[in-house]
Design an enzyme around this catalytic site. Structure first.
Site, PDB file in Angstrom:
ATOM      1  N   CYS A 176      -2.596   9.167   2.942  1.00 34.40           N
ATOM      2  CA  CYS A 176      -2.137   8.594   1.659  1.00 34.40           C
ATOM      3  C   CYS A 176      -3.058   9.037   0.534  1.00 34.40           C
ATOM      4  CB  CYS A 176      -2.066   7.076   1.741  1.00 34.40           C
ATOM      5  SG  CYS A 176      -3.597   6.293   2.265  1.00 34.40           S
ATOM      6  N   GLU A 209       0.892  -1.179   0.000  1.00 38.51           N
ATOM      7  CA  GLU A 209       0.000   0.000   0.000  1.00 38.51           C
ATOM      8  C   GLU A 209       0.922   1.218   0.000  1.00 38.51           C
ATOM      9  OE1 GLU A 209      -3.225  -0.230  -0.263  1.00 38.51           O
ATOM     10  OE2 GLU A 209      -4.026  -1.885   0.926  1.00 38.51           O
TER      11      GLU A 209
HETATM   12  P1  NAD Z   1       8.474   4.481   4.733  1.00 34.65           P
HETATM   13  O1  NAD Z   1       8.502   3.725   3.461  1.00 34.65           O
HETATM   14  O2  NAD Z   1       9.610   5.395   5.035  1.00 34.65           O
HETATM   15  O3  NAD Z   1       8.375   3.493   5.987  1.00 34.65           O
HETATM   16  C1  NAD Z   1       7.302   2.593   6.131  1.00 34.65           C
HETATM   17  C2  NAD Z   1       7.734   1.434   7.018  1.00 34.65           C
HETATM   18  O4  NAD Z   1       8.731   0.670   6.336  1.00 34.65           O
HETATM   19  C3  NAD Z   1       8.351   1.853   8.353  1.00 34.65           C
HETATM   20  O5  NAD Z   1       7.889   0.962   9.346  1.00 34.65           O
HETATM   21  C4  NAD Z   1       9.838   1.670   8.097  1.00 34.65           C
HETATM   22  O6  NAD Z   1      10.593   1.438   9.278  1.00 34.65           O
HETATM   23  C5  NAD Z   1       9.850   0.432   7.207  1.00 34.65           C
HETATM   24  N1  NAD Z   1      11.033   0.241   6.362  1.00 34.65           N
HETATM   25  C6  NAD Z   1      11.925   1.174   5.941  1.00 34.65           C
HETATM   26  N2  NAD Z   1      12.833   0.594   5.134  1.00 34.65           N
HETATM   27  C7  NAD Z   1      12.514  -0.717   5.023  1.00 34.65           C
HETATM   28  C8  NAD Z   1      13.046  -1.818   4.313  1.00 34.65           C
HETATM   29  N3  NAD Z   1      14.134  -1.688   3.540  1.00 34.65           N
HETATM   30  N4  NAD Z   1      12.429  -3.008   4.409  1.00 34.65           N
HETATM   31  C9  NAD Z   1      11.319  -3.153   5.151  1.00 34.65           C
HETATM   32  N5  NAD Z   1      10.767  -2.143   5.860  1.00 34.65           N
HETATM   33  C10 NAD Z   1      11.346  -0.938   5.795  1.00 34.65           C
HETATM   34  O7  NAD Z   1       7.088   5.281   4.745  1.00 34.65           O
HETATM   35  P2  NAD Z   1       6.576   6.355   5.801  1.00 34.65           P
HETATM   36  O8  NAD Z   1       7.325   7.631   5.597  1.00 34.65           O
HETATM   37  O9  NAD Z   1       6.521   5.751   7.148  1.00 34.65           O
HETATM   38  O10 NAD Z   1       5.063   6.553   5.315  1.00 34.65           O
HETATM   39  C11 NAD Z   1       4.603   7.583   4.493  1.00 34.65           C
HETATM   40  C12 NAD Z   1       4.232   7.030   3.134  1.00 34.65           C
HETATM   41  O11 NAD Z   1       3.266   5.996   3.275  1.00 34.65           O
HETATM   42  C13 NAD Z   1       3.595   8.056   2.201  1.00 34.65           C
HETATM   43  O12 NAD Z   1       4.158   7.929   0.918  1.00 34.65           O
HETATM   44  C14 NAD Z   1       2.124   7.646   2.166  1.00 34.65           C
HETATM   45  O13 NAD Z   1       1.420   8.004   0.999  1.00 34.65           O
HETATM   46  C15 NAD Z   1       2.228   6.169   2.311  1.00 34.65           C
HETATM   47  N6  NAD Z   1       0.993   5.612   2.823  1.00 34.65           N
HETATM   48  C16 NAD Z   1       0.271   4.804   2.003  1.00 34.65           C
HETATM   49  C17 NAD Z   1      -0.932   4.288   2.442  1.00 34.65           C
HETATM   50  C18 NAD Z   1      -1.761   3.383   1.572  1.00 34.65           C
HETATM   51  O14 NAD Z   1      -2.639   2.722   2.104  1.00 34.65           O
HETATM   52  N7  NAD Z   1      -1.515   3.315   0.275  1.00 34.65           N
HETATM   53  C19 NAD Z   1      -1.396   4.595   3.728  1.00 34.65           C
HETATM   54  C20 NAD Z   1      -0.627   5.421   4.531  1.00 34.65           C
HETATM   55  C21 NAD Z   1       0.573   5.925   4.077  1.00 34.65           C
END
Ligand code: NAD
Length: 474
Positions: free
Chosen positions: A276, A242
């Site tokens: 999001c 997502e």
């Molecule tokens: P992010 O990708 O920086 O982090 C998300 C999660 O992934 C965190 O728990 C992080 O610790 C983990 N992570 C980081 N690197 C990783 C790796 N290499 N392998 C596995 N896990 C890893 O995202 P964020 O800044 O926390 O969230 C914001 C983003 O999320 C925005 O782009 C937003 O649009 C999106 N978002 C999407 C939805 C949806 O349902 N489509 C919902 C909410 C937020």
């Protein structure tokens, strides 16, 4: 008394040698120490989950439904405590923070009544084929920071009702409420069925690689999502992604502006744009552009001002963390450097009266170019571009991006026109005459770079199950 936080492994609370703290984005106060899970903690959680799956995987749907009702009850009993913790770690107002917990209760209750059923797929004189749904095993749930409990909860309840065990890794920016939720839920499920470990990218990467985890459900940025998918390929894990959105919002000339303007303002500035499916690019018909812009600015000034007091009934707030604060400031600076017309806001210094916190005032930019940073990329903060259109095919073309397709919205009093436009928008969800708000009963997923598969609704449970075909000879 200071709250304490623990990893929850095999229904036991476990501290850790290494701890981390989070900064309250509203005040910049340092919050509480929180254990960071070690590799050993993670291995122990996988062993506990695999053991638990041997029995939980065979539980009946009625047993799982009863557990979800109990989980809802426990959330209900602790709603104030959890909302207070969540308000401090996210900087959200009290009402926004309690919404995170209340929506999670609603998700538990929805799935306590929603499950996949067997279905006859084919039948003739010789054979009858029944599709049944069996759990995958152990799910790794990796969550972001913008709605910490709701977004972890959807992965947990989807896992549980389908008979999976689940290990949750919250965002290191917002670990506390999720850890407390797991702590207070102990005793509802057999040990090892629902576990939570705090950690960052390293722990997330370990989860995606571990052969003891059968599926990763990930919510976050598109860049991380691509890394997750590549890593999951090594063990052929099932993956749901997502990811980021850059939602277009199309306002037609006949839109009812009395209703549309508050709705668009909410689409863009609810939770300071950190949704999001926030409305991230507003396309207003040229014939109403000037009036729309004036009225939108007035609405945003009225309803989305900076309120330092978390008790104030506001759905606006600070940017969640310093890193994202810098990203949004960079976008504002880019608008100024390029001479785009900023009609509201536009400062890059903290907008709170006391100079504390990651506050940015709501910012509105009139007619930035289509290839500007603000329009092309997801801003994920309180800055909104207002563009114009005259031709329906042209605005649909501009709305459809190559690199995103999560949500979109259309405003018109002509529902035939609104639906015609909606069906041509290349996004996973389209909202008509309302701003973008996911509904737990509706499937939710992004197309193109906004995701891979999806969750929510009954259909969302399919990605938490194998579909097994049972062929009966007659
Ligand atoms: P992010 O990708 O920086 O982090 C998300 C999660 O992934 C965190 O728990 C992080 O610790 C983990 N992570 C980081 N690197 C990783 C790796 N290499 N392998 C596995 N896990 C890893 O995202 P964020 O800044 O926390 O969230 C914001 C983003 O999320 C925005 O782009 C937003 O649009 C999106 N978002 C999407 C939805 C949806 O349902 N489509 C919902 C909410 C937020």
């Amino acid at each position: 008394m200071q709250p304490q936080f623990f990893n929850v492994i095999n229904d036991e609370l476990r501290g850790s040698e290494k701890t981390a703290t989070v900064t309250n984005p509203r005040t910049e106060d340092e919050l509480w120490p929180c254990p960071v899970a070690s590799n050993e903690d993670f291995e122990d959680a996988v062993v506990a989950a695999r053991k638990a799956f041997t029995t939980w995987g065979k539980s009946t749907v009625a047993e799982r439904q009863a557990a979800l009702v109990k989980m809802a009850d426990v959330l209900e009993e602790h709603v104030d405590e959890l909302a207070d913790i969540l308000s401090r770690e996210t900087g959200k107002s009290a009402i926004l923070a309690s919404l995170d917990i209340r929506a999670s209760i609603a998700q538990c209750l929805y799935y306590s009544k929603t499950a996949l059923e067997d279905e006859v797929q084919y039948e003739d004189d010789n054979t009858r084929v029944v599709a049944t749904h069996i759990p995958l095993g152990v799910v790794g749930a990796i969550a972001p920071w913008n709605f910490p409990v709701i977004l972890a909860n959807i992965k947990v309840v989807s896992s549980l009702i389908t008979g999976n065990c689940v290990i949750v890794k919250p965002s290191p920016f917002t670990p506390y409420a999720v850890m407390k939720w797991a702590e207070i839920s102990r005793g509802i499920l057999p040990p090892g069925v629902f576990q939570v470990l705090n950690g960052g990218a390293d722990l997330g990467a370990l989860m995606t690689l571990h052969p003891g985890i059968d599926k990763i459900s990930f919510t976050g940025t598109t860049a991380t999502g691509k890394r997750v998918m590549a890593s999951c390929a090594k063990t052929l894990k099932k993956v749901t992604l997502e990811l980021a959105g850059n939602d277009a919002c199309i306002v037609c000339p006949d839109a009812d502006l009395d209703k549309t303007i508050p709705s668009v303002a909410s689409g863009g500035f609810f939770n300071a744009g950190q949704v999001c499916v926030a409305s991230k690019r507003i396309y207003v018909h040229e014939s109403i552009y000037d009036e729309f812009l004036d009225r939108l600015v007035a609405e945003v000034e009225k309803s989305y001002s900076v309120q330092e007091d978390a008790a104030a009934p506001s759905v606006f707030g600070p940017v969640d963390n310093k890193a994202q604060f810098e990203v949004v400031k960079g976008i504002i600076e880019d608008c100024r450097k390029n001479g785009y017309k900023i009609v509201k806001g536009g400062k890059t210094t903290t907008a709170s009266a006391n100079g504390k916190g990651f506050w940015l005032e709501p910012t509105i930019v009139s007619r930035p170019p289509e290839d500007s940073w603000l329009v092309k990329e997801e801003q994920f903060g309180p800055i909104l571009p207002i563009l114009s259109w005259t031709d329906e095919d042209d605005v649909i073309k501009r709305s459809n991006l190559a690199n995103a397709g999560l949500g979109a919205s259309v405003y018109s009093t002509d529902l035939t026109q609104a639906e015609r436009i909606a069906r041509k928008l290349e996004s996973g969800s389209v909202w008509i005459n309302q701003s973008e708000r996911p509904n737990f009963g509706a499937f939710f997923g992004g197309i193109k770079d906004s995701g891979y598969g999806g969750e929510m609704g009954k259909q969302g449970l399919l990605s938490y199950s194998y579909t097994q075909a049972l062929h009966f000879a007659k």
